[in-house]
Every structure is written in C-alpha cells, then in structure tokens.
Design a protein around this motif. Structure first.
Motif, PDB file in Angstrom:
ATOM      1  N   LEU A 146      -0.164  10.696   3.462  1.00 14.10           N
ATOM      2  CA  LEU A 146      -0.552   9.310   3.184  1.00 14.10           C
ATOM      3  C   LEU A 146      -0.034   8.368   4.258  1.00 14.10           C
ATOM      4  O   LEU A 146      -0.786   7.535   4.780  1.00 14.10           O
ATOM      5  N   THR A 148     -12.106   7.899   0.309  1.00 19.05           N
ATOM      6  CA  THR A 148     -11.617   8.143  -1.050  1.00 19.05           C
ATOM      7  C   THR A 148     -12.351   9.317  -1.685  1.00 19.05           C
ATOM      8  O   THR A 148     -11.722  10.190  -2.320  1.00 19.05           O
ATOM      9  N   VAL A 152      -6.347   2.781  -2.487  1.00 24.18           N
ATOM     10  CA  VAL A 152      -5.210   3.493  -1.892  1.00 24.18           C
ATOM     11  C   VAL A 152      -4.472   4.292  -2.967  1.00 24.18           C
ATOM     12  O   VAL A 152      -4.054   5.434  -2.742  1.00 24.18           O
ATOM     13  N   GLY A 153      -4.318   3.688  -4.147  1.00 22.23           N
ATOM     14  CA  GLY A 153      -3.702   4.414  -5.246  1.00 22.23           C
ATOM     15  C   GLY A 153      -4.497   5.643  -5.640  1.00 22.23           C
ATOM     16  O   GLY A 153      -3.925   6.700  -5.946  1.00 22.23           O
ATOM     17  N   GLN A 194       0.824  -1.206   0.000  1.00 19.30           N
ATOM     18  CA  GLN A 194       0.000   0.000   0.000  1.00 19.30           C
ATOM     19  C   GLN A 194       0.861   1.260   0.000  1.00 19.30           C
ATOM     20  O   GLN A 194       0.472   2.274  -0.587  1.00 19.30           O
ATOM     21  N   GLY A 242       0.507   3.846  -2.973  1.00 23.13           N
ATOM     22  CA  GLY A 242       0.090   5.177  -2.551  1.00 23.13           C
ATOM     23  C   GLY A 242       1.101   6.240  -2.941  1.00 23.13           C
ATOM     24  O   GLY A 242       0.729   7.330  -3.411  1.00 23.13           O
ATOM     25  N   GLY A 283      -3.878   8.307  -3.051  1.00 28.46           N
ATOM     26  CA  GLY A 283      -2.577   8.935  -3.287  1.00 28.46           C
ATOM     27  C   GLY A 283      -2.635   9.949  -4.416  1.00 28.46           C
ATOM     28  O   GLY A 283      -2.062  11.038  -4.319  1.00 28.46           O
TER      29      GLY A 283
END
Length: 279
Positions: free
Chosen positions: A206, A263, A185-186, A93, A97, A189
């Motif tokens: 993050l 998110t 998570v991406g 992660q 991220g 980020g």
C-alpha cells in the motif's frame, strides 16, 4: 385368560429449530459488528480524522501568517482554501489504508478467518461485505473531515486570495471527491490484506503504491513521466479532488475511472486467491 395389549410408542422427534440461512444482509451485519469490536478501528479512524483536520488547519494558519507578514512561501502562493483544507489527505490515506489491511489480514494472523469462512462457505460474500462495510465507513469519516476542515479553514484564510466558500465552482466536487478517494483507498487496503494475507505485506504494498512508486517515476525521462504518472493510483486519485487541472493531469471523471480500475484490480486479485487457496 389374559389379554396382552401392546403399546405402540410414537417415534420421538427433535423439537423444531429455526432454520438459519446465510444471507447478504446477515454477512454485512456480521462484518459491521466485527469492525466496531476492534479497538484499532476507533483509534485509527480517530487518527485519520485528526490528520485531516489538524494538518489542514495548520496549512491554513501558515498561509494566513505568511500572507499577513508579507513573506508567503512560494509553495503556498497558489494555494486555495480547498487545497489548504485537503493538505492532510496524504496522511489520512495511510491511516485508512492500513486499517483496511488490518480488517482482512488481521483475521488471517489470528486464525479467525477459519471461523468466518466456516459460517459463510461461499467465501466471496465475506470479501464483498468487508470491502463494502469498511469502504462506507472510511467514506463517511473522510467526507466529514473534509467538510469540517474546509469550513474552519475557510474562516482562517478569509480576506486573503485563497478565500473560498462552498458556493464557489468546484468546491463541493473537490470535497466530495476527497472523501470518495479516501473511501476507495480503504477498499484497496481491504483487498490487499485479503490478497497477501499478511499485515506487514499489505501495508508495504500500500505504501509503495501510494507514495514510493510516484517518487521513483520522477526519476524517469520527462516524456515517460507524462505518459505514466497521471495513471498511477495516487495521482489519479488526486485528480479526483483537485480544484484545477492542466495538461499533465487527468480530469476528475477520468481520474475517478482510473482509480476505480485500480480498486477493481485489487479486489479481483483478492477474490481469485480467496476462492483458489486454502486458508
């Protein structure tokens, strides 16, 4: 007697040029090309996949070794093939991220964002495209990593109490949930990079959200922990792929809903600053 004749010249017209329009498909294609043109994309995605597979197999091998020797660590006593295979999720992660932050904040640090927004004046399609493209790539890499690690790891722990197969209840849901969690998570980020416009700042927030704040919450009274801890991003995300749940954790559906809210909050903040602030 001479006669003068006037020649009427036709006005010159510029040659026809094809009309190019900014469409959602073209913005997506542009962001896709930019993502794969960066060397850091290949390196970081490779690291994320390596973290998932390597740490998962190390955990499975350690469990097998402890079980055979009769000296199984207490922390590994209740582990299953799923939890052992997903042991590297916390490390993956960070890689995904951080790459998400670089996807957006990196353009601000190089000044390329000016060219991007000159080509797409409406701005918001750029954010949605970056988040969608990288989110889907992170989802694909994480899901492949989860399944590969489980298939190899389940073979390592075969013949032990941790042994499980894909047909066991909850296994597919856990593996897919891990991939979805890392994909989101991406996206977070990416949103933090657009919101803070700083690589260092985005990575710091993050790491704090996923790792530092849960540790600080553990210092609070237990009654407060029970009310706050399940709704933190990392804990809500973990409940998405946890095989078992208790009264102190959220159900997979509730965990997904909470993590989607986090998110959406990050994306809303990024969208607000993108439309209200100059680049």
């Amino acid at each position: 007697m001479s006669t003068l004749t006037a020649t009427v010249e036709e006005p010159r017209t510029a040659p026809d040029r094809p009309a190019y329009r900014v469409t959602g498909r073209r913005v997506l294609a542009s962001e896709w090309a930019k993502l794969w043109s960066l060397r850091s994309t290949w390196i970081t995605l490779g690291l994320a996949l390596l973290f998932m597979v390597a740490f998962g197999l190390i955990a499975a091998s350690r469990y097998k070794s402890g079980f055979n020797s009769g000296h199984l660590d207490h922390d590994f006593a209740d582990r299953t093939a799923v939890s052992l295979s997903l042991f590297g999720t916390n490390f993956a992660q960070l890689a995904l991220g951080v790459l998400g932050v670089l996807v957006t904040a990196g353009e601000y640090s190089t000044g390329m964002i000016r060219s991007t927004l000159a080509a797409v004046p409406r701005r918001l399609p750029v954010l949605w495209s970056k988040a969608a493209v990288f989110g889907l790539v992170a989802l694909a890499v994480a899901t492949v990593g989860a399944f590969v690690t489980f298939l190899i790891g389940s073979g390592i722990v075969s013949g032990t109490p941790a042994a499980m197969g894909l047909s066991h209840a909850g296994v597919l849901r856990s593996l897919l949930g891990a991939g979805l969690y890392l994909g989101l998570v991406g996206v977070i980020g990416t949103a933090l990079g657009a919101l803070l416009r700083s690589v260092a700042g985005g990575i710091s927030v993050l790491v704090a959200a996923l790792m530092l704040i849960p540790g600080l919450i553990s210092l609070l009274p237990s009654s407060w922990q029970d009310n706050i801890s399940p709704y933190l991003p990392s804990n809500a995300g973990e409940s998405m792929f946890a095989l078992t749940h208790d009264s102190t954790t959220l159900s997979p559906g509730a965990g997904l809903l909470v993590f989607l809210c986090w998110t959406a909050l990050a994306l809303a903040g990024a969208a607000y600053r993108l439309t209200r602030s100059d680049v």
